[in-house]
Motif scaffolding. Structure first.
Motif, PDB file in Angstrom:
ATOM      1  N   CYS A 493      45.933  61.802  32.159  1.00  0.00           N
ATOM      2  CA  CYS A 493      45.248  60.557  31.790  1.00  0.00           C
ATOM      3  C   CYS A 493      44.848  59.845  33.077  1.00  0.00           C
ATOM      4  O   CYS A 493      45.205  60.292  34.174  1.00  0.00           O
ATOM      5  CB  CYS A 493      46.149  59.666  30.924  1.00  0.00           C
ATOM      6  N   GLN A 494      44.105  58.744  32.945  1.00  0.00           N
ATOM      7  CA  GLN A 494      43.705  58.016  34.152  1.00  0.00           C
ATOM      8  C   GLN A 494      43.646  56.512  33.869  1.00  0.00           C
ATOM      9  O   GLN A 494      43.384  56.088  32.742  1.00  0.00           O
ATOM     10  CB  GLN A 494      42.369  58.512  34.696  1.00  0.00           C
ATOM     11  N   PHE A 495      43.860  55.719  34.919  1.00  0.00           N
ATOM     12  CA  PHE A 495      43.904  54.262  34.820  1.00  0.00           C
ATOM     13  C   PHE A 495      43.065  53.668  35.942  1.00  0.00           C
ATOM     14  O   PHE A 495      42.811  54.319  36.967  1.00  0.00           O
ATOM     15  CB  PHE A 495      45.348  53.758  34.949  1.00  0.00           C
ATOM     16  N   ASP A 496      42.675  52.396  35.737  1.00  0.00           N
ATOM     17  CA  ASP A 496      42.059  51.684  36.847  1.00  0.00           C
ATOM     18  C   ASP A 496      43.149  50.947  37.607  1.00  0.00           C
ATOM     19  O   ASP A 496      44.331  51.037  37.283  1.00  0.00           O
ATOM     20  CB  ASP A 496      40.955  50.738  36.346  1.00  0.00           C
ATOM     21  N   ALA A 497      42.761  50.185  38.614  1.00  0.00           N
ATOM     22  CA  ALA A 497      43.741  49.535  39.481  1.00  0.00           C
ATOM     23  C   ALA A 497      44.547  48.463  38.753  1.00  0.00           C
ATOM     24  O   ALA A 497      45.612  48.061  39.225  1.00  0.00           O
ATOM     25  CB  ALA A 497      43.040  48.927  40.695  1.00  0.00           C
ATOM     26  N   LYS A 498      44.037  47.992  37.593  1.00  0.00           N
ATOM     27  CA  LYS A 498      44.737  46.954  36.829  1.00  0.00           C
ATOM     28  C   LYS A 498      45.571  47.551  35.687  1.00  0.00           C
ATOM     29  O   LYS A 498      45.958  46.846  34.779  1.00  0.00           O
ATOM     30  CB  LYS A 498      43.728  45.955  36.275  1.00  0.00           C
ATOM     31  N   ARG A 499      45.785  48.834  35.726  1.00  0.00           N
ATOM     32  CA  ARG A 499      46.573  49.566  34.738  1.00  0.00           C
ATOM     33  C   ARG A 499      45.895  49.650  33.378  1.00  0.00           C
ATOM     34  O   ARG A 499      46.552  49.837  32.351  1.00  0.00           O
ATOM     35  CB  ARG A 499      47.976  48.954  34.568  1.00  0.00           C
ATOM     36  N   ASN A 500      44.610  49.550  33.363  1.00  0.00           N
ATOM     37  CA  ASN A 500      43.882  49.742  32.117  1.00  0.00           C
ATOM     38  C   ASN A 500      43.536  51.217  31.972  1.00  0.00           C
ATOM     39  O   ASN A 500      42.995  51.834  32.907  1.00  0.00           O
ATOM     40  CB  ASN A 500      42.589  48.920  32.113  1.00  0.00           C
ATOM     41  N   PRO A 501      43.850  51.816  30.814  1.00  0.00           N
ATOM     42  CA  PRO A 501      43.528  53.234  30.625  1.00  0.00           C
ATOM     43  C   PRO A 501      42.025  53.466  30.547  1.00  0.00           C
ATOM     44  O   PRO A 501      41.279  52.645  29.994  1.00  0.00           O
ATOM     45  CB  PRO A 501      44.222  53.572  29.305  1.00  0.00           C
ATOM     46  N   LEU A 502      41.586  54.569  31.112  1.00  0.00           N
ATOM     47  CA  LEU A 502      40.167  54.925  31.118  1.00  0.00           C
ATOM     48  C   LEU A 502      39.960  56.240  30.382  1.00  0.00           C
ATOM     49  O   LEU A 502      40.830  57.121  30.419  1.00  0.00           O
ATOM     50  CB  LEU A 502      39.666  55.080  32.567  1.00  0.00           C
TER      51      LEU A 502
END
Length: 581
Positions: A493-502
């Motif tokens: 999985c992947q996240f942005d720098a604010k811990r939001n899943p992408l």
């Protein structure tokens, strides 16, 4: 009582097999010795799987037919006796005091004559009493309290034998005591056969619990032989193995190097883990190792067994390293190869790694291996230890080598495919100046079927259930991803720098790619110094080089028996720690 009956019945039969049995006993002893010495031979470049072992054929000689007839007759009589006594109680009350008196006399007897005197002019003496007497004589002979020659020709003992077996085989006249020394030799042979059958009795008892009770009455060398025979027969009797482990570990006697190697071989062959026994054996190996200055085969055997069991004890591994460095001139290539493969599997790098490179690694050449797969395993182990040379990598990634590997008897196995993919990825990701060959895109190694064991898949499914509760949609996660590097990624999985899943189809260069890897019992090394196995460690290194942040999910921290909320909170805390970096 059943175990005692079997034990005593076998001993009586063995004592009266005569000259024919003696020759069989000698043959069996010779075969057992050969199996014990050769069964530990380490094949060059032993593979990660236990099938790299070749178990010796069962060396136990077949018992003469007379055994079955005599024991069957003895116990059929006992069975009939028990059945009849259960049906009728008319005479029981009158005979019970006499029977109890005989039992007490047997227990309190201190000498051979005292035991055998009980059989004289005693109408209440039964076959059950005969079994008890023979069992006691067997125990006394085993601990050298008495010699078989003291009672083997006693008419009272012969009577006991006849009661148990109905008939007694005639002895060869050449074996009788004729005053020329022949009797002494024959007695010695019978004692040897007596003790050999002791082991066969333990292994032949139908009930494992009954057999386990007999272990405490045999010597340490006999325990080792029993364990070796279990390995040869592929008989994984848990009660018997636990009894052997307890009694061997409790023994104040030290195992010699050969015995220690035999125990480790049996443990690895039967997949039997016991931390106390492992510690005892490793300590005895360290004590006995300096005395061995002639043979490297037994050292290679110890190394191979440790690798198969994933038993990681840094002290014994360092001692074995020192022994190989000090005795490198007598070491066989297959024993050195076993050292490198075991070190790789156990994620062990010696404090003298540079000496290992110069003195051991460079002494092995490709021509030392008859199988292409053995050379591949050797190069793979050097890679995990950071000792591989570019030319060695190129030698196994070339098209020519792949052709030769496929022509091996075993062909291109799943293990070979995964290791080729490991090496191919290592050359690309970890060696920036590597200019050699790589696997072609259509290489059959990429077609390797990969799947988890059932127990690990249960953990993976539990992790995926928790992960789905954290991510908003299906396209934010992918499971069981083929890395093309020789292993599966359990979830991506992947996240942005604010811990939001992408979503995974979002090609954001700033996205933090995360690989979740479940670490179960088989992915770690056991023993005194636990750690991730060499294969697990390599997978993590390759993932990091590929740009992933790794979240290990060890079985010791994550359980499917936990409630879903607890599992979700566990993963959430892991994500937070990774992204905050």
């Amino acid at each position: 009582m059943l175990g005692l009956q079997r034990f005593a019945g076998r001993i009586v039969v063995q004592l009266y097999r005569g000259a024919t049995y003696s020759s069989n006993a000698r043959a069996a002893s010779a075969a057992l010795a050969t199996a014990a010495s050769n069964g530990q031979g380490v094949g060059s470049g032993a593979s990660e799987e236990a099938e790299a072992r070749t178990v010796s054929a069962d060396a136990t000689a077949k018992k003469p037919k007379i055994t079955g007839h005599m024991v069957a007759a003895a116990f059929e009589s006992l069975r009939s006796e028990n059945e009849s006594s259960g049906k009728s109680t008319t005479n029981k009350s009158s005979t019970t005091p006499a029977v109890n008196n005989i039992d007490e006399r047997i227990v309190n007897a201190k000498t051979v004559n005292g035991l055998l005197a009980i059989t004289e002019n005693n109408n209440a003496f039964s076959r059950k009493h005969a079994l008890k007497i023979v069992s006691i004589l067997a125990e006394w002979s085993t601990v050298n309290r008495v010699k078989i020659s003291e009672f083997e020709n006693d008419t009272r003992f012969l009577r006991v034998c006849r009661m148990l077996g109905r008939t007694v085989p005639k002895n060869d006249t050449n074996g009788k005591n004729n005053g020329t020394g022949g009797g002494t030799n024959n007695s010695s042979k019978r004692i040897s056969g007596f003790r050999t059958d002791d082991l066969n009795t333990v292994l032949g008892v139908a009930g494992d619990d009954e057999a386990a009770k007999l272990i405490a009455s045999i010597s340490l060398p006999q325990m080792v032989k029993v364990m070796s025979t279990l390995a040869q027969r592929k008989r994984r009797s848990t009660p018997l193995l636990r009894s052997l482990a307890f009694n061997i570990s409790s023994s104040s006697d030290q195992l010699d190097l050969k015995q220690a190697a035999d125990v480790l071989y049996a443990m690895s062959t039967l997949n039997f883990q016991d931390s106390v026994l492992g510690a005892k054996v490793c300590a005895d190996v360290q004590t006995a190792l300096p005395k061995n200055t002639e043979r490297s085969a037994v050292v290679g055997s110890v190394l191979t067994s440790l690798g198969i069991m994933r038993y990681r004890d840094l002290d014994i591994l360092e001692s074995l390293t020192q022994w190989l460095l000090n005795n490198s001139e007598i070491c066989r290539p297959q024993d050195l190869s076993a050292y490198f493969l075991t070190s790789a599997l156990l994620n062990f790098k010696s404090a003298h790694l540079e000496d290992v490179r110069k003195k051991l690694a460079r002494s092995i050449v490709r021509e030392d291996f008859t199988k292409q797969s053995d050379w591949l395993n050797y190069v793979w182990s050097l890679t995990l230890l950071g000792l591989v040379e570019h030319s060695q990598l190129e030698s196994v990634l070339s098209t020519e080598f792949l052709t030769k590997l496929q022509s091996d008897k075993a062909g291109l196995t799943a293990t070979s495919k995964m290791r080729l993919l490991n090496l191919n990825s290592y050359a690309q990701l970890c060696l920036s100046d590597y200019k050699g060959a790589l696997l072609p895109a259509d290489c059959p190694a990429y077609d390797v079927p990969m799947a988890h064991t059932k127990s690990k898949q249960v953990l993976v499914n539990g992790m995926l259930d928790a992960l789905k509760s954290l991510l908003p949609a299906v396209n934010h996660m992918q499971s069981s991803v083929d890395s093309k590097m020789g292993f599966l990624i359990d979830a991506v999985c992947q996240f942005d720098a604010k811990r939001n899943p992408l979503p995974l189809d979002n090609q954001n260069a700033e996205a933090i790619k995360i690989a979740l890897m479940v670490v179960d019992f088989h992915d770690i090394c056991h023993g005194t110094h636990r750690s991730a196995s060499g294969s697990t460690n390599l997978a993590f290194d390759l993932l990091e080089k590929s740009g992933y942040q790794i979240i290990p999910v060890p079985h010791s921290e994550f359980s499917t028996s936990d409630k879903l909320l607890k599992r979700v909170q566990y993963l959430e805390a892991k994500f937070k720690a990774v992204v905050s970096k």
